[in-house]
Motif scaffolding. Structure first.
Motif, PDB file in Angstrom:
ATOM      1  N   ARG A   1     -13.214  19.339 -95.217  1.00  0.00           N
ATOM      2  CA  ARG A   1     -14.003  18.659 -94.317  1.00  0.00           C
ATOM      3  C   ARG A   1     -14.189  19.518 -93.299  1.00  0.00           C
ATOM      4  NH1 ARG A   1     -11.464  13.721 -92.054  1.00  0.00           N
ATOM      5  NH2 ARG A   1     -10.632  15.311 -90.752  1.00  0.00           N
ATOM      6  N   GLU A   2     -13.119  19.902 -92.422  1.00  0.00           N
ATOM      7  CA  GLU A   2     -13.212  20.697 -91.236  1.00  0.00           C
ATOM      8  C   GLU A   2     -14.066  21.994 -91.605  1.00  0.00           C
ATOM      9  OE1 GLU A   2     -12.763  19.229 -88.157  1.00  0.00           O
ATOM     10  OE2 GLU A   2     -12.655  17.559 -89.275  1.00  0.00           O
ATOM     11  N   LEU A   3     -13.334  22.758 -92.637  1.00  0.00           N
ATOM     12  CA  LEU A   3     -14.064  24.115 -92.647  1.00  0.00           C
ATOM     13  C   LEU A   3     -15.611  23.989 -93.075  1.00  0.00           C
ATOM     14  CD1 LEU A   3     -11.122  25.509 -95.094  1.00  0.00           C
ATOM     15  CD2 LEU A   3     -11.948  26.392 -92.597  1.00  0.00           C
ATOM     16  N   THR A   4     -16.003  23.152 -93.790  1.00  0.00           N
ATOM     17  CA  THR A   4     -17.379  23.081 -94.281  1.00  0.00           C
ATOM     18  C   THR A   4     -18.286  22.823 -93.013  1.00  0.00           C
ATOM     19  OG1 THR A   4     -17.292  20.807 -94.691  1.00  0.00           O
ATOM     20  CG2 THR A   4     -16.847  22.178 -96.532  1.00  0.00           C
ATOM     21  N   ARG A   5     -17.873  22.594 -91.692  1.00  0.00           N
ATOM     22  CA  ARG A   5     -18.539  22.173 -90.513  1.00  0.00           C
ATOM     23  C   ARG A   5     -19.179  23.620 -90.186  1.00  0.00           C
ATOM     24  NH1 ARG A   5     -15.278  18.558 -86.660  1.00  0.00           N
ATOM     25  NH2 ARG A   5     -17.516  18.282 -85.489  1.00  0.00           N
ATOM     26  N   TYR A   6     -18.533  24.994 -90.590  1.00  0.00           N
ATOM     27  CA  TYR A   6     -18.941  25.874 -90.101  1.00  0.00           C
ATOM     28  C   TYR A   6     -19.937  26.650 -91.047  1.00  0.00           C
ATOM     29  CZ  TYR A   6     -14.747  26.008 -87.181  1.00  0.00           C
ATOM     30  OH  TYR A   6     -13.918  25.657 -86.026  1.00  0.00           O
ATOM     31  N   GLU A   7     -21.124  26.763 -90.589  1.00  0.00           N
ATOM     32  CA  GLU A   7     -22.159  27.215 -91.632  1.00  0.00           C
ATOM     33  C   GLU A   7     -22.021  28.753 -92.100  1.00  0.00           C
ATOM     34  OE1 GLU A   7     -26.046  27.076 -89.542  1.00  0.00           O
ATOM     35  OE2 GLU A   7     -25.741  24.949 -89.248  1.00  0.00           O
TER      36      GLU A   7
END
Lengths: 287, 287, 287, 287
Positions: free
Chosen positions: A94-100
């Motif tokens: 979840r946190e990683l996918t916040r980075y485009e």
């Protein structure tokens, strides 16, 4: 009058018990690798346990998942390819996918059942497992990491404790393979146990010893996770060259505008300032 | 076969219990102000409780006592006169007496019985209460602090939780008197509870609000105390002008050559780097 | 607000815990044979434990001690000479000394320390240990009983559980020696564990098998002891000829005018009427 | 290594806890009247709790259900029409349906949900609820019993504890209506709590006082139910004329050839032989 006295207890040591009042057991499943339970609790919301060990609570999972991801991402905001080992609950993803800029996440989870349970009962963490950049491999992380060479910018070992299914993930061979799988600016982050209770600190020392023999840069950082034994938890930061503090790119990270509940770039630096006794335990482990 | 299952339990909240296996109860005394118990335990050595709340354990008291003393002393190594309120176990005094420049310590403890019990059962913390610079006043700290003006370089409020005997020490009037009692470069350090469980965080907010209204500089710093609720503990740092970070005199403090197990000057800076959610709780309290 | 959460827990099985809130531990001593503790409790008054097993509580010891003495005494009110094995707390002795006709009581207790502790902390049971008819022998009951022949009218085996110091008292050789030591109208009463939990019922079966092979008459009787595992407790009644029910001399016993809180001669008969499942367990043990 | 520490605890008093290790919570439902839970446990098999109070365990429910039915049936084996109040788990019905002479059983259970849960999760007790002689009325037993006159040969009040939904079933008015509803040879059996812990013994005294004022014959009998507070449990036996002991028709009952695990006609008589302290509590309650 109390309507139900049902308590989940984790023995932090043979002489210390941490007990959480349970409203209801939402699911209990014996998977191929471990027993999986989810409880509804008043204090912590939903709580996931594996083989009776507390893994994730809705109340404080943000601390764990922010600290395991934003620390490396703020050191190298250009990370594109990530390997995540374990992490079946999905919080790290979840946190990683916040980075485009992140283009691909390989997630290697040995226990398909954990992912299924979390998708159903813990959407708070599992919400991004369907992101198209995420590729889930239901395999043994230990084996998976033998193949890739110079491929990942970041490896996150989001493992359970070093017994049961997570055991092999704390060995020398494993960390050596991680080194090989990383790119030149690659970073390895790993769940690093705790310095306080005897069994935890031995696991911490063992892991540190093995990582240090494989990586030129290897240190640990600390955080407060109230539902883990002692509340004093560590993650390891190892790399081929990047320093977790000197290379912190605070400006760039803050420019991303990500809203976080625990992490910030000041705390990032603070987290690497360890108590003397922890530094001594780490040094001792390298002898 | 287990020879004895005797457990001390502290309810961190109505829904969370922390339990310690007890080998033996060394003493149990009903004083004028509170019930005082000392237990022998395998995990934590001797454990002092007041009214059933865990105060001090031999295993981790060093964290509390180093952080409550060395932080202000490293900001102003010239501190000469100190007022300590509470602190009947003596741990704070022990650390303060390590500084040769400290000339006088007034210790105000309401409960004479606590001091007597600690002298007998907790020499690890109570060992320096006979130091000639230490003057013990068995009085109410709330009243004691009304008199002095511009007298102390440092006030440490080493209080119990904000109910029972320690209750008045968390009020506005009290902090106002502390301000008045301090010298120009004076520092106030106070036990500041925890940001995690509801009751603790409300106490934290209340204390912060009152201190902030009395002091131009007011912030908090954090540490890991595994035997306190959540393990995430805070102390307050307030002053008439000194900054806890910018004015840190690391070189001078390190020059003193004091050996510590938790504190160091890097960690000093790190301790003031708070998680976002803690900063938000503090800001909220000032509204 | 609760002032102290200190709990003594006995594991009735690995899956069942019985916990008593403790006000204060009055004494904890490691003797030559076992660890001895006395607790002050709100619910049960003083509680004696040996090696962590609950032995005696002030609230319900009367049940145990009345049932272990008045049952044989009402069958043969002419008993003059009694051998008591174990019974360091003194409760059995207290009840026996109420009979004027009893001329001599040999009490064989292996652990001198238990007697010392009970005299100091449990006067409720230990009050008659100084009676001039009582002769205390600090010896192993197993050895003591090898010598006497045709000497005692009553032997009471008031033992701890069949592990630790009490272990040998549940063997075939021991019961054979008891038979030899008894007079023609002799009665053997023994602590007989419980029929409910697995470990207890196996001890019950073992004891029954051994007694039955040594005595022509051998049965058990039941009572309610709330602080013992399951609350369903048994004593054995064996004799060379006397029947516990047909030979009950109710009239004579009632004529003695002894005031009792649990025992009466109707209940005496009722106590030998066992549930079917208990009778089946006993029969099974004789096969 | 323990795979899961999940414990159900019942507070027998504020100072006494009885805890059962739970493998799994099978169901948890908030009904209109109470919270209903079924647990899977190693020690006791399935366990039913209502509002957190233990009601039925597979391991020892036979004691409760045999004693609540066979005692009256052995006094009057010609009973034809029975009213059962409460008993949603079905265990009492199961035992009653073993009697061919019984023609009709009216079961009045206020909580439809309890019956549904037991049918699904506790077939061991609920197996005979579909017997054609059984008529279930989902009503308040207190109201139901106001109507019938001279109709039932036996009323069994198989109620929960005298608080919550079962509260009204312990009142004077209720017992008066039971008297009216019974035939000339009618018998009333009721769950009568326990004589040991303060709250239970007060409920016992209250119930006894009210029944005694309504029935010419009124007594209690005891049994061992290890999973109920103290393990010492009582049922009340009241009638318009039949004596529970003198009118016991042992020969006829034994002629029926019913196989039982706890009950037998000797134990029937023994169960009415009460300890002195219980008799005194009952007498006291009638003053």
């Amino acid at each position: 009058m109390t309507l139900m006295e049902l308590w989940f207890t984790e023995e932090h040591t043979k002489n210390v018990r941490f007990s959480i009042k349970v409203d209801k057991q939402l699911v209990s499943r014996q998977g191929d690798f471990q027993r999986i339970d989810v409880f509804e609790t008043k204090e912590f919301g939903k709580v996931l346990t594996l083989d009776g060990f507390l893994m994730v609570t809705e109340k404080d999972e943000f601390i764990y998942h922010e600290m395991i991801t934003h620390v490396p991402m703020a050191v190298n905001p250009d990370i594109k390819k990530v390997l995540v080992i374990g992490a079946g609950d999905g919080g790290t993803i979840r946190e990683l996918t916040r980075y485009e800029k992140v283009e691909r996440i390989d997630m290697v989870e040995i226990d398909r059942e954990v992912v299924a349970v979390c998708k159903e009962y813990l959407p708070q963490t599992a919400c991004k497992l369907e992101d198209e950049r995420v590729h889930i491999h239901y395999e043994d992380g230990l084996k998976f990491v033998r193949k890739p060479v110079n491929e990942y910018d970041l490896i996150i070992v989001d493992s359970t404790d070093p017994f049961g299914p997570g055991e092999g993930l704390f060995t020398k061979e494993f960390y050596g393979n991680c080194f090989k799988a990383l790119t030149e600016r690659g970073i390895l982050i790993n769940q690093h146990e705790s310095p306080y209770y005897e069994n935890d600190l031995k696991a911490m020392q063992r892991a540190h010893k093995h990582i240090k023999s494989a990586f030129p840069i290897s240190t640990v950082y600390q955080m407060h996770i109230p539902t883990y034994p002692s509340g004093h938890w560590l993650f390891g930061f190892a790399s081929k060259g990047l320093s977790p503090t000197k290379d912190l790119n605070a400006e760039k990270w803050n420019g991303l505008g990500l809203k976080t509940k625990y992490y910030n770039t000041n705390l990032h630096l603070g987290a690497f300032a360890l108590p003397n006794y922890v530094m001594e335990l780490l040094e001792e482990s390298s002898l």
